[in-house]
Design a protein around this motif. Structure first.
Motif, PDB file in Angstrom:
ATOM      1  N   LYS A   1      62.331  54.827  57.138  1.00  0.00           N
ATOM      2  CA  LYS A   1      63.432  55.336  56.327  1.00  0.00           C
ATOM      3  C   LYS A   1      64.679  54.478  56.501  1.00  0.00           C
ATOM      4  O   LYS A   1      65.388  54.179  55.533  1.00  0.00           O
ATOM      5  N   ARG A   2      64.941  54.088  57.741  1.00  0.00           N
ATOM      6  CA  ARG A   2      66.129  53.254  58.006  1.00  0.00           C
ATOM      7  C   ARG A   2      65.980  51.890  57.366  1.00  0.00           C
ATOM      8  O   ARG A   2      66.944  51.342  56.809  1.00  0.00           O
ATOM      9  N   LEU A   3      64.786  51.308  57.447  1.00  0.00           N
ATOM     10  CA  LEU A   3      64.530  50.015  56.818  1.00  0.00           C
ATOM     11  C   LEU A   3      64.713  50.109  55.307  1.00  0.00           C
ATOM     12  O   LEU A   3      65.387  49.261  54.697  1.00  0.00           O
ATOM     13  N   ALA A   4      64.124  51.130  54.700  1.00  0.00           N
ATOM     14  CA  ALA A   4      64.223  51.298  53.248  1.00  0.00           C
ATOM     15  C   ALA A   4      65.668  51.514  52.822  1.00  0.00           C
ATOM     16  O   ALA A   4      66.112  51.001  51.782  1.00  0.00           O
ATOM     17  N   GLU A   5      66.417  52.260  53.626  1.00  0.00           N
ATOM     18  CA  GLU A   5      67.830  52.493  53.308  1.00  0.00           C
ATOM     19  C   GLU A   5      68.616  51.191  53.335  1.00  0.00           C
ATOM     20  O   GLU A   5      69.362  50.873  52.392  1.00  0.00           O
ATOM     21  N   GLU A   6      68.465  50.424  54.408  1.00  0.00           N
ATOM     22  CA  GLU A   6      69.223  49.190  54.550  1.00  0.00           C
ATOM     23  C   GLU A   6      68.902  48.202  53.431  1.00  0.00           C
ATOM     24  O   GLU A   6      69.803  47.583  52.853  1.00  0.00           O
TER      25      GLU A   6
END
Length: 421
Positions: free
Chosen positions: A298-303
């Motif tokens: 989720k953090r990767l996709a957000e960034e």
């Protein structure tokens, strides 16, 4: 931590020339560096994100990046990493591609502020005016045939065949390095590891053409990205993942990163994001102990979605994802439906009231009216996320989202999109 140490910690250096000399050069100078992007399509794709991110890392470390658009070399085609020759595009097509790519790069790099603001250059500016005689006398005489034949980009194509145009690409790229060295004091070229031969050829060309062996020019490559499952990075069943929102929607872009394998997610976070070390360590703990929560993904996709498409597009991607997960589809807009249901079967019908049974048959959702009635009675049919068990139900304007779409679900996961016109 200096820039090279940070890159090494992240696993981002595949090859470098004169590691100690480059480290000293970077510490003592504001270095101008470049990476080339050939306009082979009207958009960059996520395979370009790593070199772009590298330029950003050097820029954040105080150095000056040049994004070189290959308006000239794009007319020829780089043989590196290819088994066949590229199709040649017309000058007008390459010019159109170049303009769009420059616009994309301007959104991803800081072109506006500071003494190390990034700049875009186009090698068509110097290659297009060069005559054949200039090319052979000023550049070709510095390249031995044996030297060129020893390069991987050439040796890998000898058996299949390589044209003289492709064979000469190495010289064209070397000319780029020379021109940027002369005009911009550019002393470092970066690229993928498949560019190593072209990069070192450019360094040698600068030294030979200037007649000075001690000229400080350097090369650095990043690793070609591999995925743990053996599939090619940046490819899906639907094709390449583009940076253009019209070609790959922000929702699709978000989903690509969200679906990253647990075995790859920390590598991609190190490669592509600028997260602090303490946050990366915390995400590694989540992967190790709570992989089902997909916190790191989720953090990767957000960034990545924010970086390429912005905050608003990221929020829209989240909204679509949450609506699909919860089944609450009525709150989606027509644009969001087109993003989220891009690859589902779609049927276009006239804008009018229609019986649900007839619609299921017309859209090939159910094989017959008898099957349609059974599906409805068994509770297998959902209209815009809500179960509908009425055999005589008439779909009307109230079932059309923005008077355009109705989403039908059959069973748990089979979605169908009805477009009314």
């Amino acid at each position: 931590m200096d820039i090279l140490q940070d890159l090494e910690r992240r696993g981002l250096i595949q090859q470098t020339t004169d590691r100690e000399g480059l480290e000293k050069h970077l510490k003592e100078n504001q270095v101008t560096l470049y990476c080339g992007f050939d306009p082979t399509a009207d958009s960059l794709h996520i395979g370009h994100l790593l070199p772009i991110t590298m330029l950003k890392r050097f820029q954040q470390a105080g150095h000056k990046p040049i994004a070189l658009i290959g308006g000239g070399t794009g007319m020829i085609g780089d043989p590196s990493g290819r088994s066949t020759e590229r199709s040649l595009n017309t000058a007008a097509v390459v010019k159109g591609f170049s303009d769009k790519i420059e616009q994309q790069l301007a959104r991803l790099l800081n072109f506006d502020h500071g003494t190390n603001a990034a700049v875009a250059r186009n090698n068509h500016d110097w290659l297009a005016s060069m005559t054949a005689i200039d090319f052979l006398r000023d550049a070709g005489k510095h390249f031995g045939i044996n030297y060129m034949l020893a390069k991987d980009a050439v040796t890998s194509r000898i058996e299949q065949g390589i044209t003289y145009a492709e064979f000469s690409y190495m010289i064209l790229q070397s000319l780029d390095f020379l021109k940027l060295y002369e005009q911009e004091n550019c002393t470092l070229q970066i690229g993928g590891s498949d560019q190593w031969g072209n990069i070192t050829a450019g360094m040698e060309f600068i030294r030979r053409s200037k007649g000075e062996e001690e000229i400080k020019v350097f090369g650095l490559t990043v690793p070609l990205i591999t995925k743990a499952d053996g599939t090619k990075f940046g490819k899906t069943a639907g094709g390449a993942i583009w940076l253009d929102a019209e070609k790959t929607s922000p929702y699709e872009f978000y989903q690509f990163w969200f679906n990253t394998d647990d075995r790859d997610v920390m590598k991609f976070l190190n490669f592509f994001t600028f997260l602090a070390q303490d946050e990366l360590a915390a995400l590694q703990t989540e992967v190790d102990h709570n992989p089902g929560d997909r916190v790191a993904q989720k953090r990767l996709a957000e960034e990545m979605t924010k970086t390429v498409h912005g905050e608003q597009a990221f929020q829209q991607a989240i909204k679509i994802s949450e609506s699909l997960f919860s089944g609450d589809l009525k709150k989606l807009t027509a644009n969001e439906i087109e993003q989220g249901f891009k690859d589902v079967p779609t049927e276009t019908i006239a804008k009018a009231n229609i019986n649900l049974v007839d619609l299921l048959v017309e859209a090939s959702i159910s094989s017959s009216k008898r099957q349609a009635r059974e599906d409805i009675k068994n509770g297998a049919i959902y209209v815009n996320g809500e179960r509908n068990q009425q055999l005589d139900y008439q779909l009307s304007e109230t079932d059309r989202i923005e008077d355009t779409f109705t989403i039908i679900r059959r069973g748990r996961k089979k979605y169908f999109l009805i477009r009314f016109n």
